[in-house]
Design an enzyme around this catalytic site. Sequence first.
Site, PDB file in Angstrom:
ATOM      1  N   LEU A 142       1.741  10.840  -8.404  1.00 32.98           N
ATOM      2  CA  LEU A 142       0.947   9.964  -7.581  1.00 32.98           C
ATOM      3  C   LEU A 142      -0.716   9.840  -8.233  1.00 32.98           C
ATOM      4  O   LEU A 142      -1.330   9.160  -7.717  1.00 32.98           O
ATOM      5  CB  LEU A 142       0.758  10.566  -6.122  1.00 32.98           C
ATOM      6  N   SER A 143      -0.940  10.923  -8.875  1.00 30.27           N
ATOM      7  CA  SER A 143      -2.534  11.042  -9.510  1.00 30.27           C
ATOM      8  C   SER A 143      -2.752  10.127 -10.522  1.00 30.27           C
ATOM      9  O   SER A 143      -2.090   9.836 -11.430  1.00 30.27           O
ATOM     10  CB  SER A 143      -2.419  12.468  -9.955  1.00 30.27           C
TER      11      SER A 143
END
EC number: 5.99.1.4
Length: 198
Positions: free
Chosen positions: A11-12
Site C-alpha cells: 500500500l505504500s
Amino acid sequence: MPHIDYYFATLSPFTYLSGTRPRDIAQKHGATLTYKPLDIMALFARTGGVPPKDRHPNRQEYRLQDMARRSKRLGVPLNLKPMFWPTNGAPSAYAIIAAQNAGADVAELVTAFGAACWAEERDISQDDVVRACLEKCGLDPALADKDMLTSADTFGKNLEDAVNAGAFGAPFFITDSGERFWGEDRLDDLDAYLSGKL
C-alpha cells in the site's frame, strides 16, 4: 555475502516508487535480499507512527508534495489520491510471500502491485487484480491461493521481525550488520554503504 531484509507494504507509495532498485542494488553488491511485506498500519501503531489520515494537516500536505516530487524525479506515474487507497494489503502481500517461497524473483511483482494501486486505479485487495499482477510478471496466477496459511503466518511474523529489528515505516532496509535505511530516498545511502563509502 551481505544480506538485506526489505520491509515494505504494498500500500505504500514509497514502496512503489522504490521500483526494482532494491533488487538491483543487492545484485550490484552480491547481496541476498529477503522481501518482507507487512501491515504498515499495524507497524505504525506498534512504533509510535500515525496513519496518514490522522496526521496533522501540515504533515499530510508535505507527504503529498514529497510524493509528487519523487514521482517526477523518478519519472514514475503516480496518482496522489488513488481511488482504492487505503485497502486491504494482505492479499497482495500473501501472493508476494508465496511467489518468493516458490523461488521467484518478486521485484517486478512488488512494483506491479504498487503500480496497480498508485497509477492504474485498481484495488489490490481483489483476487482478479492480484492474479492479473502475477500473470503480468510471468508468474502463475494460482500463487494467489497457494499456501495461504503459511503466507498469513509469514505476514504476521514479518511485522514482529520489523518491530524487533528497529523498523518503523516502509520501505525499510536492514543489513545483516544492523544498518537501517528508511525510505525510498535512502536507497542511494544503502548503495553507498554496501560500497564501503558510508
